[in-house]
Design an enzyme around this catalytic site. Structure first.
Site, short mmCIF file in Angstrom:
data_model
loop_
_atom_site.label_atom_id
_atom_site.label_comp_id
_atom_site.label_asym_id
_atom_site.label_seq_id
_atom_site.Cartn_x
_atom_site.Cartn_y
_atom_site.Cartn_z
N CYS A 211 30.51 40.83 7.15
CA CYS A 211 31.24 40.42 8.31
C CYS A 211 30.92 41.71 9.37
CB CYS A 211 32.66 40.22 8.16
SG CYS A 211 33.45 40.00 9.64
N CYS B 259 31.13 36.05 15.79
CA CYS B 259 30.70 36.26 14.46
C CYS B 259 29.62 37.65 14.57
CB CYS B 259 30.22 35.09 13.67
SG CYS B 259 29.72 35.44 12.08
#
Length: 284
Positions: free
Chosen positions: A83, A227
């Site tokens: 992430c 993201c």
């Protein structure tokens, strides 16, 4: 009231976000915290829990070569490999809590280590390693270069590009992200049996060689405001196909990132902000 909490465990946490991609961050260095997927789901609920896209655990390193260990759990309780926005928040957490005074740290993850560099108070640079275009047995670098990989969707073949940034990404080029059916196509591709572990699906609009717009359907989450790893994946595809320059501004719903990649054989870098929202505690 005290009796209500008597048999419950108190957990301290920080709420953070990177471009509105939000996280619950827990320090597990001195005290290990084990949370089941059921508990993580409850905590992620925005009405009855803390509410977050991902849970981040800060753990001590198991190696002399790295400074800390970084773990990521999606809102459904599944542990994932990467992430990018979370990595920047992970780094800021370490600074704010006095866990490091280094300008650059190396952290281990479920897959490859990441380097985090503190540029200013809130701007953080992450070495995301070199993009991997060999995507399991599905797609290769040649498929990306030739732009010839497709997925059967609603009786049509949809051209897309597959790449791993430590986690799997499917990149679709569109004329306009504003009109892209992100949830319909994203959900359909993410659930496609050719991706047994799911896949993050991104819709990229190229404005010019130095600027793209991006919307992201994140696996097990749905569309998110931002993201980081998807931004890296989209730019990597664009650079590999000679559509983008080596430094690209990525415009997401939650804000902007800068992605830098000098090409094959070199690491890719992500530069962007991280924000601390508040500290709190909860009994589980």
């Amino acid at each position: 009231m005290d009796s209500y909490y008597k048999n419950k465990k108190k957990i301290n946490f920080s709420k953070m976000h990177g471009l509105k991609n939000d996280f619950m961050v827990i320090n597990c260095i001195k005290k290990n915290v084990f949370l089941t997927s059921h508990i993580i789901k409850k905590l992620s609920n925005r009405y009855t829990g803390i509410g977050f896209d991902q849970l981040l655990l800060v753990e001590k390193s198991n190696s002399l070569l790295t400074d800390f260990h970084y773990r990521i759990f999606n809102a459904n309780g599944n542990e994932v490999e990467q992430c990018g926005n979370g990595a920047r928040c992970f780094g800021l957490f370490l600074l704010l809590k006095g866990l490091t005074n280094k300008k650059k740290i190396l952290i281990s993850t479920k897959k490859k280590p990441l380097t985090i560099e503190f540029l200013t108070e809130n701007m953080i640079k992450v070495n995301m390693n070199e993009p991997d275009f060999k995507f399991y047995n599905l797609s290769s670098l040649q498929n990306v270069l030739d732009n010839n990989f497709s997925i059967k969707l609603m009786n049509e073949n949809l051209i897309c590009n597959l790449v791993s940034i430590g986690n799997p990404h499917c990149i679709i080029k569109v004329q306009s992200v504003k009109n892209a059916p992100v949830n319909i196509i994203g959900d359909s591709i993410e659930k496609n049996p050719i991706f047994p572990e799911g896949v993050n699906v991104s819709f990229m609009e190229i404005l010019n060689k130095k600027h793209i717009k991006l919307r992201v359907y994140e696996r097990n989450v749905g569309e998110t405001k931002a993201c980081g790893s998807a931004a890296c994946a989209a730019v990597a595809v664009g650079i590999a196909q000679k559509l983008l320059s080596d430094t690209v501004h990525v415009e997401l719903l939650g804000g902007k990132l800068i992605i830098i990649w000098k090409g094959f054989g070199t690491p890719l870098y992500m530069v962007g902000p991280a924000k601390h929202v508040y500290d709190g505690y909860i009994y589980i």
